[in-house]
Design a protein around this motif. Structure first.
Motif, mmCIF file in Angstrom:
data_model
loop_
_atom_site.group_PDB
_atom_site.id
_atom_site.type_symbol
_atom_site.label_atom_id
_atom_site.label_comp_id
_atom_site.label_asym_id
_atom_site.label_seq_id
_atom_site.Cartn_x
_atom_site.Cartn_y
_atom_site.Cartn_z
ATOM 1 N N THR A 298 0.839 -1.177 0.000
ATOM 2 C CA THR A 298 0.000 0.000 0.000
ATOM 3 C C THR A 298 0.881 1.236 0.000
ATOM 4 O O THR A 298 1.902 1.268 0.662
ATOM 5 N N GLY B 126 -8.828 -1.073 2.451
ATOM 6 C CA GLY B 126 -9.670 -0.321 1.527
ATOM 7 C C GLY B 126 -10.580 0.626 2.272
ATOM 8 O O GLY B 126 -11.306 0.219 3.189
ATOM 9 N N GLY C 130 -17.504 0.192 1.429
ATOM 10 C CA GLY C 130 -17.489 -1.076 2.157
ATOM 11 C C GLY C 130 -16.539 -0.997 3.336
ATOM 12 O O GLY C 130 -16.887 -1.354 4.466
ATOM 13 N N GLU D 221 -5.672 2.490 3.520
ATOM 14 C CA GLU D 221 -6.149 2.983 2.223
ATOM 15 C C GLU D 221 -4.971 3.541 1.436
ATOM 16 O O GLU D 221 -4.208 4.347 1.960
ATOM 17 N N LYS D 222 -4.846 3.113 0.199
ATOM 18 C CA LYS D 222 -3.675 3.566 -0.560
ATOM 19 C C LYS D 222 -3.851 4.949 -1.177
ATOM 20 O O LYS D 222 -2.871 5.605 -1.487
ATOM 21 N N ARG D 223 -5.097 5.391 -1.348
ATOM 22 C CA ARG D 223 -5.316 6.771 -1.790
ATOM 23 C C ARG D 223 -5.005 7.725 -0.655
ATOM 24 O O ARG D 223 -5.012 7.334 0.506
ATOM 25 N N GLY E 146 -13.016 5.843 -1.300
ATOM 26 C CA GLY E 146 -12.938 4.862 -2.380
ATOM 27 C C GLY E 146 -13.356 5.389 -3.732
ATOM 28 O O GLY E 146 -13.340 6.597 -3.991
ATOM 29 N N THR E 147 -13.736 4.466 -4.588
ATOM 30 C CA THR E 147 -14.174 4.808 -5.942
ATOM 31 C C THR E 147 -15.369 5.749 -5.869
ATOM 32 O O THR E 147 -15.441 6.755 -6.581
ATOM 33 N N LYS F 245 -22.449 12.349 -10.092
ATOM 34 C CA LYS F 245 -23.745 12.992 -9.800
ATOM 35 C C LYS F 245 -23.620 14.517 -9.806
ATOM 36 O O LYS F 245 -24.570 15.227 -10.128
ATOM 37 N N GLY G 115 -12.451 -3.192 -3.468
ATOM 38 C CA GLY G 115 -13.237 -2.622 -4.547
ATOM 39 C C GLY G 115 -12.983 -3.202 -5.918
ATOM 40 O O GLY G 115 -12.676 -4.390 -6.077
ATOM 41 N N ASP H 259 -17.428 -4.389 -3.782
ATOM 42 C CA ASP H 259 -17.255 -4.695 -5.204
ATOM 43 C C ASP H 259 -16.346 -5.893 -5.439
ATOM 44 O O ASP H 259 -16.380 -6.493 -6.502
ATOM 45 N N MET I 180 -22.365 -4.144 -8.048
ATOM 46 C CA MET I 180 -21.297 -3.230 -7.621
ATOM 47 C C MET I 180 -21.920 -1.884 -7.297
ATOM 48 O O MET I 180 -21.966 -0.980 -8.142
ATOM 49 N N LEU I 181 -22.426 -1.758 -6.095
ATOM 50 C CA LEU I 181 -23.122 -0.546 -5.680
ATOM 51 C C LEU I 181 -22.616 -0.109 -4.316
ATOM 52 O O LEU I 181 -22.318 -0.954 -3.458
ATOM 53 N N ALA I 182 -22.575 1.200 -4.120
ATOM 54 C CA ALA I 182 -22.027 1.731 -2.878
ATOM 55 C C ALA I 182 -22.838 1.275 -1.657
ATOM 56 O O ALA I 182 -22.267 0.869 -0.641
#
Ligand code: FAD
Ligand code: NAD
Length: 443
Positions: A12, A32, A36, A55-57, A62-63, A73, A141, A310, A316-318
């Motif tokens: 990570t 992650g 989730g 978390e690597k970001r 997440g996404t 949106k 994810g 995911d 694949m929904l939040a």
């Protein structure tokens, strides 16, 4: 005690923990920080577990929050306002003397601000170390599925991430894949003036949804200037000095055709992301689609290792990822936990929105209004619900509740709904199930 997969942490890029303690001997390490993962980590902390979320970001979310639900949106909303200003205001008696114009840079700044407000850079510590843990939750994810013949370069051939970063409004866009991303992002750019053509492999758009609703949506989107090539596949792409040339042919094979575009969006689905975790080293099995295999309690094949979101089976929904994260942690804590996968809503944020609370494709032998209810003939219980119309995303909650609680269409038909509201259409649809509609709600 399991060592929190040294690989997961070691590979990570950064370790981020927020409102959760980090240190040795953790009860839970969550890999992650998407819907989730972060929801699971918060729930675990609430239940008194020592928890670290890796978390690597540089940001959590997440996404969904960084490059998915939220930025998409935001531009859907902005482009909708522009569409209203250019096409609807006048009929309401609202005149814009100079006409509405687009400042794309400002639109993108507004989108970035929405993302920033929700993800807010958390303090990041770039460290590589081993965290011992009793349990591990994999919530890594998914990533974009790619087409070898149309390689993404993030310039003119883009994924859902690149299409949210374009610096100019392209003249022509080919969208490969008529699913959620293709239709939402196709709508955005079409509203801003791009000539959008959706190329879909199957003979229908949004194949996960009811066939009749999908056909209705396509009719509406065509009126909004989107073009469709169904039962068609892209077999190659070449760059020219003035854009891109795509070779397409019927899905079943046949005569090829060239279509030109300035930007191509590849939106043919997403695949689970487990790169660099070293799952094979700890005995975590994945299926042939790359999804981490789990049982009904989110347990993988390795003891103490769980997975949600995911990266596992299901839509694949939040909100599905969030619910799984919550329930998985509660199960770890010895609490009962269950998810009714028949009652997970899906909303496509086109205009109008389309929503469903179960995939039932009944062939279409019923009166179609704005709401379609499918009920069990013997018990009259609601099995599925589809809505197409303004506010469908909000309205579907009534359907989800009906499925979750075993409500019958008779009970919905007896329930007074305020007038005039869009939700009256539910009652009408329920009455229709018994052949007694009082009105027709049509688009
Ligand atoms: C354009 C777009 C629009 C969308 N719109 C919607 C919508 O409107 N509604 C909806 O319900 N869903 C939507 N989705 C889907 C939604 O984003 C996902 O279902 C959701 O984000 C899945 O959550 P997750 O926690 O499973 O995974 P993710 O959100 O993908 O989070 C996984 C996290 O794990 C991190 N990670 C991966 N590997 C490692 C590792 N080895 N070490 C540390 N960290 C790691 C990743 O960086 C990532 O931040 C959309 C998706 C896209 C792409
Ligand atoms: N509003 C939402 O909830 C929302 C919005 C965006 C994304 N998402 C999630 O993100 C996931 C990914 O979205 P997506 O739109 O990329 O996937 P998708 O699965 O929704 O749609 C992919 C589409 O591409 C088609 N396709 C596949 N291969 C093709 C090919 N070679 N040529 C032409 N068409 C092809 C499929 O038949 C399908 O219609 C979705 O499954 C969804 O779970 C949800």
């Amino acid at each position: 005690m399991i060592r929190a997969s040294t690989r997961a942490v070691g590979r990570t890029e950064g370790l981020v923990s927020r409102s959760m303690s980090s240190g040795p001997a953790q009860d839970l390490v969550v890999i992650g920080g998407g819907p989730g993962g972060y929801v699971a980590a918060i729930r675990a902390a609430q239940l008194g577990m020592k928890t670290t979320c890796v978390e690597k970001r540089g940001t959590l979310g997440g996404t969904c929050l960084n490059v998915g639900c939220i930025p998409s949106k935001a531009v859907l909303h902005s482009s909708h306002l522009y569409e209203e200003a250019t096409h609807s205001f006048k009929s309401h008696g609202i005149n814009l003397p100079g006409g509405a114009t687009i400042d794309l840079q400002q639109m993108m700044r507004k989108k970035d601000q929405s993302v920033f407000n929700l993800t807010r850079g958390v303090e990041e510590s770039r460290m590589r170390r081993v965290i011992p843990a009793k349990n591990i939750l994999i919530a890594t994810g998914s990533e974009v599925s790619t087409l070898p013949t149309v390689p993404i370069d993030d310039q003119t051939i883009v994924s859902s991430t690149g299409v949210l970063e374009l610096s100019d409004v392209p003249r022509r866009m080919i969208v490969i894949g008529g699913g959620y991303i293709g239709l939402e992002m196709g709508s955005v750019w079409s509203r801003l003036g791009t000539e959008v053509t959706v190329v879909e492999f199957l003979d229908r758009i949004v194949p996960a949804m009811d066939r009749e609703i999908g056909a209705q949506l396509m009719r509406i989107l065509k009126k909004q200037r989107l073009n469709f090539k169904l039962s068609t596949k892209v077999v190659g792409a070449t760059k020219t000095p003035v854009g891109l040339r795509l070779t397409v042919e019927p899905s079943a094979g046949g005569v090829q055709e060239i279509v030109e575009a300035d930007v191509v969006l590849v939106s043919i689905g997403r695949r689970p992301y487990t790169a660099g975790l070293g799952l094979e080293n700890v005995g975590v099995q994945v299926d042939r689609r790359g999804q981490v295999s789990i049982d009904d309690h989110f347990r993988t094949s390795a003891q103490g290792v769980y997975a949600v979101g995911d990266v596992v089976r299901g839509p694949m929904l939040a909100h599905k990822a969030e619910d799984e994260g919550l329930v998985a942690v509660e199960i770890m804590a010895g609490m009962p936990g269950h998810i009714n996968y028949n009652a997970i809503p899906v909303v496509v944020y086109t205009n109008p929105e389309v929503a469903m609370a179960k995939t039932y494709d009944s062939g279409g032998d019923y009166a179609l209004g704005m709401v379609k209810i499918l009920s069990d003939k013997a018990t009259d219980k609601v099995l599925g619900m589809h809505v197409i119309g303004p506010g469908a995303g909000e309205m579907i909650a009534e359907g989800v509740l009906a499925i979750e609680t075993g409500t019958t269409t008779k009970e919905i038909a007896k329930t007074v709904h305020a007038h005039p509201t869009l939700s009256e259409a539910f009652r009408e649809a329920a009455m229709s199930a018994h052949g007694k509609p009082t009105n027709y709600y049509k688009m």
